[in-house]
Design a protein around this motif. Structure first.
Motif, PDB file in Angstrom:
ATOM      1  N   ILE A   7       0.850  -1.191   0.000  1.00  0.00           N
ATOM      2  CA  ILE A   7       0.000   0.000   0.000  1.00  0.00           C
ATOM      3  C   ILE A   7       0.884   1.239   0.000  1.00  0.00           C
ATOM      4  CG2 ILE A   7      -1.723   1.290   1.319  1.00  0.00           C
ATOM      5  CD1 ILE A   7      -2.645  -1.419   2.448  1.00  0.00           C
TER       6      ILE A   7
ATOM      7  N   GLN B 212       1.001   5.258   0.778  1.00  0.00           N
ATOM      8  CA  GLN B 212       0.285   6.268   1.554  1.00  0.00           C
ATOM      9  C   GLN B 212       1.039   7.588   1.541  1.00  0.00           C
ATOM     10  OE1 GLN B 212      -0.227   4.497   5.457  1.00  0.00           O
ATOM     11  NE2 GLN B 212      -2.309   3.816   4.934  1.00  0.00           N
TER      12      GLN B 212
ATOM     13  N   PRO C 223       0.793  -4.733   3.754  1.00  0.00           N
ATOM     14  CA  PRO C 223      -0.623  -4.789   4.110  1.00  0.00           C
ATOM     15  C   PRO C 223      -0.871  -5.789   5.230  1.00  0.00           C
ATOM     16  CG  PRO C 223      -0.228  -6.130   2.176  1.00  0.00           C
ATOM     17  CD  PRO C 223       1.103  -5.496   2.532  1.00  0.00           C
ATOM     18  N   ASP C 224      -2.009  -5.634   5.923  1.00  0.00           N
ATOM     19  CA  ASP C 224      -2.391  -6.676   6.868  1.00  0.00           C
ATOM     20  C   ASP C 224      -3.052  -7.812   6.086  1.00  0.00           C
ATOM     21  OD1 ASP C 224      -5.109  -6.021   6.365  1.00  0.00           O
ATOM     22  OD2 ASP C 224      -5.148  -4.607   8.043  1.00  0.00           O
TER      23      ASP C 224
ATOM     24  N   ILE D  29      -6.129  -8.937   5.715  1.00  0.00           N
ATOM     25  CA  ILE D  29      -7.338  -8.617   4.944  1.00  0.00           C
ATOM     26  C   ILE D  29      -6.980  -7.760   3.734  1.00  0.00           C
ATOM     27  CG2 ILE D  29      -9.554  -7.406   4.990  1.00  0.00           C
ATOM     28  CD1 ILE D  29      -9.806  -8.203   7.923  1.00  0.00           C
ATOM     29  N   GLU D  30      -6.133  -6.752   3.961  1.00  0.00           N
ATOM     30  CA  GLU D  30      -5.706  -5.890   2.853  1.00  0.00           C
ATOM     31  C   GLU D  30      -4.961  -6.697   1.792  1.00  0.00           C
ATOM     32  OE1 GLU D  30      -4.940  -1.636   5.163  1.00  0.00           O
ATOM     33  OE2 GLU D  30      -3.412  -3.192   5.202  1.00  0.00           O
ATOM     34  N   SER D  31      -4.133  -7.638   2.245  1.00  0.00           N
ATOM     35  CA  SER D  31      -3.348  -8.427   1.312  1.00  0.00           C
ATOM     36  C   SER D  31      -4.240  -9.253   0.402  1.00  0.00           C
ATOM     37  CB  SER D  31      -2.388  -9.344   2.085  1.00  0.00           C
ATOM     38  OG  SER D  31      -1.692 -10.185   1.200  1.00  0.00           O
TER      39      SER D  31
ATOM     40  N   TYR E   1      -7.318  -8.701  -0.406  1.00  0.00           N
ATOM     41  CA  TYR E   1      -8.048  -7.804  -1.307  1.00  0.00           C
ATOM     42  C   TYR E   1      -7.147  -7.320  -2.439  1.00  0.00           C
ATOM     43  CZ  TYR E   1     -10.299  -3.621  -3.102  1.00  0.00           C
ATOM     44  OH  TYR E   1     -10.827  -2.675  -3.939  1.00  0.00           O
ATOM     45  N   MET E   2      -5.947  -6.846  -2.099  1.00  0.00           N
ATOM     46  CA  MET E   2      -5.038  -6.281  -3.097  1.00  0.00           C
ATOM     47  C   MET E   2      -4.621  -7.335  -4.119  1.00  0.00           C
ATOM     48  SD  MET E   2      -4.639  -3.042  -2.405  1.00  0.00           S
ATOM     49  CE  MET E   2      -3.129  -2.587  -3.237  1.00  0.00           C
TER      50      MET E   2
END
Length: 305
Positions: A150, A152, A165-166, A168-170, A172-173
């Motif tokens: 990510i 930022q 990423p955490d 969940i983010e991983s 999704y990405m």
């Protein structure tokens, strides 16, 4: 900021420009030109090696890549595994899992240093993924787990920061990028067999041509055959999806009465009426012709509308 991160950040900015210009289909010849940093040319990747570190970096890795070999007349099947595993599996260089170019991966892993992942969608054509990180390396299995990170903006000093990423983010990405890769590979394969020309008009400007699905992507369960696609200009693609332009099972083009209502109109006449009742411009190989049954089914919807 370390000297390595200065080079990496500059590379990200350059890749962002390539992405804006070429989208998900960046030619390798463009990537290989590199970019300018403080009066020096920094290379982005090596044609022969998948793991690359330019001379301006003392450690870590600037990019990794996967390739698709040039074989035959084109890709006729693209069947990406759209697994929800949260990472990409990248093979280590053969030989010592900690030596050679693999050493660069270990350095990037240990320092949590971001890099670019050039993922091939066709021979010598890539989609760029960035920032990427190495979550883990499995020397016994011969692979590294690659995450899409990510970017930022730091409000205090306007510097862009890149982070892992955490979980969940991983997921999704990675899933989002795999879907994009899946679609980009399908488009590249379809445009290849149509020689980068719109099948309705013959226009040869790849950046204005799409791979239109006959059967919607959501209904083919991740398996893409080239004969489920037709190379169409952006305009004719939208008309085809909205049943304003139909193609029957004999490859004949039909223009809807809704469009004909706007005649006389010079643009409509040239863009649509001139194609009415004409035969689609088909690939040279019959194996890649649009599926007749799928076309006939979609044409029925066009007729009912």
């Amino acid at each position: 900021m370390s000297s390595e991160l200065v080079v990496v950040s500059a590379a990200f900015e350059h890749v962002k420009q390539l992405d804006e210009l070429y989208g998900d289909a960046i030619p390798s010849a463009v990537i290989e030109q590199g970019f300018n940093l403080n009066g020096e040319t920094v290379l982005l990747m090596n044609r022969a090696a998948g793991i690359f570190k330019p001379r301006q970096m003392s450690s870590g890795v600037l990019s990794i890549k996967t390739t698709i070999p040039r074989k035959g007349a084109g890709i006729n099947i693209y069947n990406d595994q759209l697994t929800d595993d949260g990472y990409y599996q990248y093979s280590l260089q053969k030989g010592d899992p900690r030596g050679g170019r693999n050493k660069c991966l270990w350095q990037a892993y240990e320092s949590k240093q971001p890099f670019v992942y050039f993922h091939a969608i066709a021979p010598a054509v890539y989609k760029a993924l960035w920032p990427c990180f190495i979550e883990d390396i499995h020397p016994d299995g011969g692979y590294a787990k690659i995450l899409v990170g990510i970017a930022q903006q730091n409000d205090k000093n306007s510097i862009v920061e890149y982070k892992l990423p955490d979980a969940i983010e991983s997921r999704y990405m990675v899933r989002e990028t795999k879907v994009r890769l899946h679609q980009s590979s399908f488009r590249a394969a379809v445009l290849d067999v149509y020689k980068n020309r719109c099948a309705v008009t013959g226009m040869a400007q790849p950046r204005l041509i799409d791979a239109a699905h006959i059967v919607p992507d959501s209904q083919v369960y991740g398996k893409q055959l080239v004969n489920n696609g037709i190379a169409l200009s952006n305009l004719h693609h939208r008309a085809f999806d909205r049943n304003l332009l139909g193609i029957d099972g004999d490859y004949r083009i039909h223009i809807s009465s809704e469009i004909k209502e706007h005649l006389p109109n010079g643009f409509v006449d040239k863009a649509f009426l001139a194609c009415d009742k004409q035969i689609l411009n088909l690939p040279s190989c019959k194996d890649y012709y649009p599926n007749r049954e799928s076309l006939a089914e979609k044409f029925e919807r066009f007729r009912r509308k």
